[in-house]
Design a protein around this motif. Sequence first.
Motif, PDB file in Angstrom:
ATOM      1  N   PRO A   1      13.614  -8.210  -6.072  1.00 41.79           N
ATOM      2  CA  PRO A   1      14.793  -7.384  -5.802  1.00 41.79           C
ATOM      3  C   PRO A   1      14.414  -6.001  -5.285  1.00 41.79           C
ATOM      4  O   PRO A   1      13.283  -5.545  -5.459  1.00 41.79           O
ATOM      5  CB  PRO A   1      15.493  -7.281  -7.161  1.00 41.79           C
ATOM      6  CG  PRO A   1      14.622  -7.932  -8.153  1.00 41.79           C
ATOM      7  CD  PRO A   1      13.476  -8.582  -7.468  1.00 41.79           C
ATOM      8  N   SER A   2      15.387  -5.356  -4.668  1.00 42.63           N
ATOM      9  CA  SER A   2      15.218  -3.999  -4.171  1.00 42.63           C
ATOM     10  C   SER A   2      14.807  -3.078  -5.326  1.00 42.63           C
ATOM     11  O   SER A   2      15.381  -3.162  -6.412  1.00 42.63           O
ATOM     12  CB  SER A   2      16.551  -3.558  -3.567  1.00 42.63           C
ATOM     13  OG  SER A   2      16.407  -2.314  -3.006  1.00 42.63           O
ATOM     14  N   GLY A   3      13.811  -2.240  -5.089  1.00 46.79           N
ATOM     15  CA  GLY A   3      13.371  -1.279  -6.102  1.00 46.79           C
ATOM     16  C   GLY A   3      12.386  -1.837  -7.101  1.00 46.79           C
ATOM     17  O   GLY A   3      12.004  -1.157  -8.061  1.00 46.79           O
ATOM     18  N   SER A   4      11.928  -3.070  -6.891  1.00 46.19           N
ATOM     19  CA  SER A   4      11.018  -3.676  -7.879  1.00 46.19           C
ATOM     20  C   SER A   4       9.570  -3.196  -7.727  1.00 46.19           C
ATOM     21  O   SER A   4       8.728  -3.525  -8.558  1.00 46.19           O
ATOM     22  CB  SER A   4      11.089  -5.207  -7.790  1.00 46.19           C
ATOM     23  OG  SER A   4      10.807  -5.652  -6.486  1.00 46.19           O
ATOM     24  N   GLY A   5       9.281  -2.456  -6.644  1.00 46.97           N
ATOM     25  CA  GLY A   5       7.940  -1.884  -6.491  1.00 46.97           C
ATOM     26  C   GLY A   5       7.072  -2.576  -5.452  1.00 46.97           C
ATOM     27  O   GLY A   5       5.878  -2.301  -5.341  1.00 46.97           O
ATOM     28  N   LYS A   6       7.671  -3.453  -4.642  1.00 48.36           N
ATOM     29  CA  LYS A   6       6.898  -4.228  -3.659  1.00 48.36           C
ATOM     30  C   LYS A   6       6.205  -3.325  -2.630  1.00 48.36           C
ATOM     31  O   LYS A   6       5.003  -3.443  -2.404  1.00 48.36           O
ATOM     32  CB  LYS A   6       7.816  -5.233  -2.925  1.00 48.36           C
ATOM     33  CG  LYS A   6       8.617  -6.142  -3.837  1.00 48.36           C
ATOM     34  CD  LYS A   6       9.506  -7.082  -3.064  1.00 48.36           C
ATOM     35  CE  LYS A   6      10.598  -6.458  -2.221  1.00 48.36           C
ATOM     36  NZ  LYS A   6      11.632  -5.730  -2.983  1.00 48.36           N
ATOM     37  N   SER A   7       6.978  -2.423  -2.017  1.00 47.87           N
ATOM     38  CA  SER A   7       6.394  -1.540  -0.995  1.00 47.87           C
ATOM     39  C   SER A   7       5.367  -0.601  -1.628  1.00 47.87           C
ATOM     40  O   SER A   7       4.330  -0.314  -1.017  1.00 47.87           O
ATOM     41  CB  SER A   7       7.472  -0.693  -0.322  1.00 47.87           C
ATOM     42  OG  SER A   7       8.347  -1.522   0.373  1.00 47.87           O
ATOM     43  N   THR A   8       5.663  -0.127  -2.814  1.00 46.37           N
ATOM     44  CA  THR A   8       4.722   0.782  -3.488  1.00 46.37           C
ATOM     45  C   THR A   8       3.395   0.074  -3.732  1.00 46.37           C
ATOM     46  O   THR A   8       2.320   0.648  -3.510  1.00 46.37           O
ATOM     47  CB  THR A   8       5.334   1.295  -4.813  1.00 46.37           C
ATOM     48  OG1 THR A   8       6.600   1.897  -4.528  1.00 46.37           O
ATOM     49  CG2 THR A   8       4.435   2.304  -5.494  1.00 46.37           C
ATOM     50  N   LEU A   9       3.454  -1.185  -4.143  1.00 45.91           N
ATOM     51  CA  LEU A   9       2.219  -1.955  -4.341  1.00 45.91           C
ATOM     52  C   LEU A   9       1.426  -2.018  -3.038  1.00 45.91           C
ATOM     53  O   LEU A   9       0.223  -1.754  -3.004  1.00 45.91           O
ATOM     54  CB  LEU A   9       2.556  -3.375  -4.839  1.00 45.91           C
ATOM     55  CG  LEU A   9       1.397  -4.372  -4.840  1.00 45.91           C
ATOM     56  CD1 LEU A   9       0.273  -3.911  -5.771  1.00 45.91           C
ATOM     57  CD2 LEU A   9       1.875  -5.771  -5.258  1.00 45.91           C
TER      58      LEU A   9
HETATM   59  N1  LIG Z   1       7.865   8.624  -2.573  1.00 45.67           N
HETATM   60  C1  LIG Z   1       8.633   8.301  -3.614  1.00 45.67           C
HETATM   61  N2  LIG Z   1       9.085   9.248  -4.449  1.00 45.67           N
HETATM   62  C2  LIG Z   1       9.845   8.942  -5.529  1.00 45.67           C
HETATM   63  N3  LIG Z   1      10.230   7.675  -5.837  1.00 45.67           N
HETATM   64  C3  LIG Z   1       9.819   6.686  -5.037  1.00 45.67           C
HETATM   65  C4  LIG Z   1       8.986   6.937  -3.885  1.00 45.67           C
HETATM   66  N4  LIG Z   1       8.727   5.748  -3.282  1.00 45.67           N
HETATM   67  C5  LIG Z   1       9.365   4.810  -4.016  1.00 45.67           C
HETATM   68  N5  LIG Z   1      10.015   5.372  -5.060  1.00 45.67           N
HETATM   69  C6  LIG Z   1      10.786   4.642  -6.084  1.00 45.67           C
HETATM   70  O1  LIG Z   1      10.019   3.572  -6.537  1.00 45.67           O
HETATM   71  C7  LIG Z   1      10.833   2.442  -6.817  1.00 45.67           C
HETATM   72  C8  LIG Z   1      10.263   1.239  -6.104  1.00 45.67           C
HETATM   73  O2  LIG Z   1      10.361   1.425  -4.698  1.00 45.67           O
HETATM   74  P1  LIG Z   1       9.784   0.405  -3.668  1.00 45.67           P
HETATM   75  O3  LIG Z   1      10.122   0.916  -2.308  1.00 45.67           O
HETATM   76  O4  LIG Z   1       8.358   0.133  -3.976  1.00 45.67           O
HETATM   77  O5  LIG Z   1      10.641  -0.899  -3.989  1.00 45.67           O
HETATM   78  P2  LIG Z   1      10.820  -2.229  -3.153  1.00 45.67           P
HETATM   79  O6  LIG Z   1      10.733  -3.351  -4.120  1.00 45.67           O
HETATM   80  O7  LIG Z   1       9.889  -2.241  -2.005  1.00 45.67           O
HETATM   81  O8  LIG Z   1      12.325  -2.090  -2.653  1.00 45.67           O
HETATM   82  P3  LIG Z   1      13.042  -2.553  -1.284  1.00 45.67           P
HETATM   83  O9  LIG Z   1      13.047  -4.064  -1.301  1.00 45.67           O
HETATM   84  O10 LIG Z   1      14.429  -1.990  -1.391  1.00 45.67           O
HETATM   85  O11 LIG Z   1      12.253  -1.956  -0.159  1.00 45.67           O
HETATM   86  C9  LIG Z   1      12.238   2.811  -6.392  1.00 45.67           C
HETATM   87  O12 LIG Z   1      12.956   3.188  -7.541  1.00 45.67           O
HETATM   88  C10 LIG Z   1      12.037   4.005  -5.486  1.00 45.67           C
HETATM   89  O13 LIG Z   1      13.124   4.870  -5.520  1.00 45.67           O
END
Ligand SMILES: Nc1ncnc2c1ncn2[C@@H]1O[C@H](COP(=O)(O)OP(=O)(O)OP(=O)(O)O)[C@@H](O)[C@H]1O
Length: 252
Positions: A47-55
């Motif tokens: 799901p959105s916000g689960s941390g995929k892009s951050t990983l």
């Molecule tokens: N640079 C940042 N500063 C503060 N919070 C961040 C930053 N980057 C990501 N986050 C937070 O980290 C959490 C995970 O974000 P991330 O983009 O990794 O999720 P995601 O699973 O890739 O979501 P999506 O599918 O919507 O792209 C979110 O709550 C987001 O707001």
Amino acid sequence: MSASPVETKKPAKITVKGLRKSFGTNEVLKGIDVEISEGEVVCVIGPSGSGKSTLLRCLNKLEEISAGHVVVDGFDVTDPKVDINEVRRHVGMVFQHFNLFPHMSVAENIMLAPVELKKATKAEAREQALTLLERVGLKEKADARPASLSGGQKQRVAIARALAMNPGIMLFDEATSALDPEMVGEVLQVIRDLAASGMTMVLVTHEMGFAKEIGDRVIFMDGGVVCESGPPAELFGNPQQERTQEFLSKVL
Ligand SMILES: Nc1ncnc2c1ncn2[C@@H]1O[C@H](COP(=O)(O)OP(=O)(O)OP(=O)(O)O)[C@@H](O)[C@H]1O
């Protein structure tokens, strides 16, 4: 006595151990352990916000890691002594929004890193850019500006640019999410070809059909942890965790 079968496990290309990442007080990755073998194609869903892009961004040092270890292509990216440019030489990344420089031609965008990092002369880098453009079917666009290209073409240029440093690993962060539906296929085909060439790849994607088709393994993330991981046929066909079942029932 019969001979026992010999294990031929490929070496790990990416090792993630106990990875934690916080933004302020918001802990986004809560202890991730993943090992990815050479030539493996891994799709990350959730799901959105689960941390995929951050990983993904932790894998090439676009984010500072709060705790844990990440080793990519033999480089410990958690070691402050490791040069970020060296990491990026080994790990190519493709983003949702292309990130091409508008004032440069298509070829110049691709030549930039090899020339700046002194890995090639301008003439060598141009030759290599043309070869890469041929690979993604855009050689005739070498001297065009990015603004004159379609979204699908821009993304194919971005893939060629990520390949210019001859990386051992490619990361894709929702590479087709910003494209009009009719452009998605041409980009997916380039990614398919790369997978067939034996490239180690990690793809964050919302395209479940594509993850099913291309992934050797699919990782399902939720709430900053890996909930479930396995071959696509198992993960999509017979998910074990309730959270995976809920997510898949919504998106499929
Ligand atoms: N640079 C940042 N500063 C503060 N919070 C961040 C930053 N980057 C990501 N986050 C937070 O980290 C959490 C995970 O974000 P991330 O983009 O990794 O999720 P995601 O699973 O890739 O979501 P999506 O599918 O919507 O792209 C979110 O709550 C987001 O707001």
